[in-house]
Scaffold this motif. Structure first.
Motif, mmCIF file in Angstrom:
data_model
loop_
_atom_site.group_PDB
_atom_site.id
_atom_site.type_symbol
_atom_site.label_atom_id
_atom_site.label_comp_id
_atom_site.label_asym_id
_atom_site.label_seq_id
_atom_site.Cartn_x
_atom_site.Cartn_y
_atom_site.Cartn_z
ATOM 1 N N HIS A 101 0.819 -1.219 0.000
ATOM 2 C CA HIS A 101 0.000 0.000 0.000
ATOM 3 C C HIS A 101 0.845 1.256 0.000
ATOM 4 O O HIS A 101 0.312 2.363 0.031
ATOM 5 C CB HIS A 101 -0.930 -0.009 1.214
ATOM 6 N N PRO B 177 -15.782 -9.176 8.436
ATOM 7 C CA PRO B 177 -14.951 -8.683 7.319
ATOM 8 C C PRO B 177 -13.609 -8.109 7.794
ATOM 9 O O PRO B 177 -12.599 -8.300 7.132
ATOM 10 C CB PRO B 177 -15.801 -7.589 6.668
ATOM 11 N N ILE B 178 -13.612 -7.419 8.937
ATOM 12 C CA ILE B 178 -12.347 -6.858 9.421
ATOM 13 C C ILE B 178 -11.401 -7.995 9.802
ATOM 14 O O ILE B 178 -10.222 -7.994 9.440
ATOM 15 C CB ILE B 178 -12.579 -5.915 10.625
ATOM 16 N N LEU B 180 -11.381 -11.022 8.634
ATOM 17 C CA LEU B 180 -10.908 -11.720 7.439
ATOM 18 C C LEU B 180 -9.791 -10.948 6.752
ATOM 19 O O LEU B 180 -8.805 -11.531 6.302
ATOM 20 C CB LEU B 180 -12.073 -11.934 6.458
ATOM 21 N N SER B 181 -9.933 -9.607 6.681
ATOM 22 C CA SER B 181 -8.884 -8.880 5.962
ATOM 23 C C SER B 181 -7.601 -8.789 6.798
ATOM 24 O O SER B 181 -6.513 -8.768 6.236
ATOM 25 C CB SER B 181 -9.365 -7.507 5.505
ATOM 26 N N LYS B 184 -5.828 -12.105 6.484
ATOM 27 C CA LYS B 184 -5.269 -12.310 5.153
ATOM 28 C C LYS B 184 -3.920 -11.604 4.961
ATOM 29 O O LYS B 184 -3.193 -11.915 4.031
ATOM 30 C CB LYS B 184 -6.272 -11.774 4.121
ATOM 31 N N ILE B 185 -3.614 -10.656 5.840
ATOM 32 C CA ILE B 185 -2.362 -9.894 5.671
ATOM 33 C C ILE B 185 -1.161 -10.828 5.831
ATOM 34 O O ILE B 185 -1.094 -11.600 6.776
ATOM 35 C CB ILE B 185 -2.278 -8.749 6.717
ATOM 36 N N LEU B 211 -3.950 -1.959 5.299
ATOM 37 C CA LEU B 211 -4.141 -3.193 4.533
ATOM 38 C C LEU B 211 -5.479 -3.853 4.836
ATOM 39 O O LEU B 211 -5.933 -4.710 4.092
ATOM 40 C CB LEU B 211 -2.994 -4.174 4.804
ATOM 41 N N SER B 212 -6.133 -3.465 5.969
ATOM 42 C CA SER B 212 -7.442 -4.058 6.237
ATOM 43 C C SER B 212 -8.567 -3.102 5.866
ATOM 44 O O SER B 212 -9.720 -3.327 6.214
ATOM 45 C CB SER B 212 -7.548 -4.515 7.697
ATOM 46 N N PRO B 214 -10.182 -2.665 3.037
ATOM 47 C CA PRO B 214 -11.331 -3.270 2.353
ATOM 48 C C PRO B 214 -12.311 -3.893 3.356
ATOM 49 O O PRO B 214 -13.524 -3.750 3.204
ATOM 50 C CB PRO B 214 -10.698 -4.344 1.470
ATOM 51 N N GLY B 215 -11.787 -4.565 4.373
ATOM 52 C CA GLY B 215 -12.641 -5.176 5.386
ATOM 53 C C GLY B 215 -13.372 -4.141 6.212
ATOM 54 O O GLY B 215 -14.553 -4.296 6.523
#
Lengths: 363, 288
Positions: A101, B177-178, B180-181, B184-185, B211-212, B214-215
């Motif tokens: 990012h 969702p938070i 999960l994102s 995933k990092i 990086l999270s 999207p979540g």
């Protein structure tokens, strides 16, 4: 390499690991009494097959893994108990781990940003680092817009930007294709000599280790088997495993009947120079390029009789696979020199073996 | 080939058409009809009265006057849904962080626990909150016993109770969702940040949070939008006194028997939500 009496070394970039032990899950010995001294400014390689403990050692130095016992000193100061952010050590990760990012410049400036340096200082240093890794003008790009090799350079620049005393490299070339890997090998060597920073490089690729390192530590099962310069490791392996793992080697089962005198399985006897050791079973190491086909009327020197099984021509060299009369198989490699092969499959030949080319190692 | 591919879209096209487009068209038609005082609509009539009556009402003498009541209900809905979004984010972020750094086996169990409330009806769960919050309820008794409170808690049947109910109902939609994102990092990125001298807080703000995104964006949408239209929590916990859009629309199709107005309200809400989503997307477009 100028190590101190205690082996710790007091130059800022000198690393000393003493009796490191680390066990995973109570059974897997990742580090088994590892002691290593690395001089300041040295390009030092930890070489071994996967699971040999080299990555665990690297992570212990970086602070991501705490050893069960033993100490790590950098420049005479203990690192034990310091968290990763506090260690003057940076890592280049296998998968680059470039922040997706952030722009290239933000990535490279990250360590300085964490030190809360002034923006102008960071910008100047980022430019300097990008020039060092030959990525001038790409500071504004996102990592996703770069090739794998360029991302690798960003990771290098990022790890070097805060001038660590020690740079750890965890198989940094393994994700690159062959051509890029060869390029980056030279590049790493150049970076190391230009920055003067101590590099600790982890790899399972013996070729990488031989071509880049000042010294190599060969590891297996959490133990350091041998430490030495590439020449020492290649020419004078201390163990059968080292001889087999580094480069190509013919390994002949033999019995030492007297210092420097060996008997092979078929009864043939061979001499080896520079040999000491107790009588008993050993392995004789013979590098393929150190054995030669004897000429038809060549009587001097020791030799073994055999028959050519296969001839493999690969341009620069020709490799002969020879079934010795004693039963063992031997590979020997001669430079092609543009001439036709010296022997064909089925020919009876004699293999000339210089006593200086033979080395006995314990199993 | 192309024709064959288009055919593959047919089943989903039929489903979307049948359950999404068709009802919306019906709703639009209903919103443009005259109401039938006995329920339903007068077929064949056409009027925009339903939309007009969102802002204007007919006075005693028949003239139109501005009426802010419905606007106030919309504003309250946005405020309550907004506060539920903020509160659930404040709870979800540390929880998701903690969950994502547990050993993999325990993570599975924790995700299961988060989804556990879905096994019970939302209505029942809101009733449970009534028992917790009511006068002489569980919370009041605990506070009295521990001496932290002497009087009444006085939360049930207030907008605060509604906000608590909304937060509770939608928290998993923020958390998952938070989580999960964050999960995933690539762990190497977090290690790299530590390695480069970042302390925990800066690893959070410079690496984990960006990086999270999207979540986080997904969680905000999943809590805020259904939150606006919620009607169970305001009815049960808010005591029907602090009406939200959901209650208002439900009432039009229920005892008020004003289908066109209910349909019109639904469309106004849809328009506002679409506008909010659009602004949200513009705001987060730069996020990865």
């Amino acid at each position: 390499m100028g190590l101190g009496e205690d082996g710790a070394g007091s130059a800022p970039g000198a690393l000393s690991c003493r009796n490191l032990r680390k066990t995973f899950g109570g059974t897997v010995r990742a580090l088994d009494d590892v002691s290593i001294d690395i001089a300041a400014g040295e390009f030092f390689t930890l070489l071994g097959p996967s699971g040999c403990g080299k990555t665990t050692l690297l992570r212990a130095i970086a602070g991501f893994e705490a050893q069960d016992s033993g100490t790590i000193h950098l420049g005479g100061q203990p690192l034990d108990g310091l968290a990763p952010p506090q260690r003057p050590v940076n890592t280049v990760f296998q998968s680059y781990a470039v922040f997706p990012h952030m722009t290239v410049a933000e990535n490279v400036g990250f360590a300085l940003e964490m030190q809360r340096r002034p923006k102008a200082v960071i910008a100047a240093r980022v430019e300097e680092m990008l020039a060092l890794v030959r990525l001038q003008g790409l500071g504004g790009r996102k990592p996703s817009q770069l090739s794998g090799g360029q991302q690798q350079r960003v990771a290098l620049a990022r790890a070097l930007a805060a001038t660590p005393r020690l740079l750890l490299l965890d198989e940094p070339l393994s994700a690159l294709d062959l051509k890029l890997r060869n390029e980056m090998r030279l590049e790493l060597k150049r970076l190391q000599s230009e920055t003067g920073i101590t590099f600790v490089f982890v790899t399972h690729d013996q070729h990488e280790a031989l071509t880049m390192s000042d010294r190599i530590a060969v590891m297996r099962d959490g133990k350091v088997l041998q430490v030495g310069t590439p020449t020492e490791i290649y020419e004078r392996p201390a163990l059968r495993f080292v001889a087999d793992f580094i480069g190509e080697a013919n390994l002949l089962e033999a019995t030492r009947i007297a210092p420097g005198r060996f008997r092979l399985a078929g009864g043939a006897e061979l001499d080896a120079a520079e040999d000491t050791g107790p009588t008993g079973p050993v392995t004789l190491v013979l590098r393929p390029e150190r054995a030669h086909l004897a000429g038809p009327d060549e009587a001097e020197g020791q030799s073994l009789a055999g028959a050519v099984e296969q001839v493999v021509y690969d341009g620069a060299d020709t490799t002969y696979h020879i079934a010795l009369d004693s039963g063992a198989t031997l590979r020997l490699r001669e430079p092609s020199h543009g001439a036709p092969a010296q022997a064909r499959a089925g020919d009876s030949v004699r293999v000339r073996i210089d006593p200086a080319s033979l080395r006995a190692v314990p199993d | 080939m192309k024709r064959g591919r288009a055919l593959l879209l047919l089943p989903s096209g039929i489903v979307i058409g049948a359950v999404l487009v068709l009802p919306l068209v019906m709703l639009l038609v209903i919103s443009l009809m005259q109401r039938n005082p006995n329920g339903g609509i007068v077929w064949g009539s056409f009027t925009v009265d339903a939309y007009v009556s969102f802002l204007w009402e007919r006075g005693f003498s028949g003239e139109r006057e501005l009426n802010w009541d419905y606007v106030a209900i919309f504003a309250r809905s946005f405020a309550l849904a907004g506060s539920a979004t903020v509160t659930s984010f404040a709870i979800a972020l540390p929880t998701a962080l903690w969950m994502a750094f547990q050993p993999p086996k325990r993570r599975l169990l924790l995700v299961f626990l988060v989804t556990l409330p879905f096994w019970t009806n939302l209505l029942v769960r809101n009733y449970a909150w009534m028992l917790l919050l009511r006068v002489d309820g569980v919370f009041e008794q605990i506070l009295h016993t521990t001496g932290l409170l002497t009087g009444r808690l006085g939360i049930l049947y207030t907008p605060t109770a509604t906000a608590i109910g909304l937060t509770y109902s939608f928290l998993p939609f923020m958390l998952l969702p938070i989580y999960l994102s964050i999960e995933k990092i690539d762990r190497r990125l977090i290690e790299a940040a530590f390695d480069l001298g970042a302390v925990r807080f800066r690893v959070l703000t410079r690496v984990i949070l960006p990086l999270s995104m999207p979540g986080i964006a997904g969680g905000v949408v999943l809590v805020f939008i259904p939150g606006i239209g919620a009607f169970i929590s305001p009815e049960l916990l808010g005591g029907g006194k602090s009406m939200m859009v959901g209650n208002l629309i439900q009432a039009q199709f229920g005892y008020s028997r004003n289908w066109p107005f209910g349909a019109a309200l639904a469309f106004v809400l849809l328009a506002l939500v679409l506008a909010a989503t659009y602004l949200h997307r513009v705001r987060f477009r730069s996020a990865p």
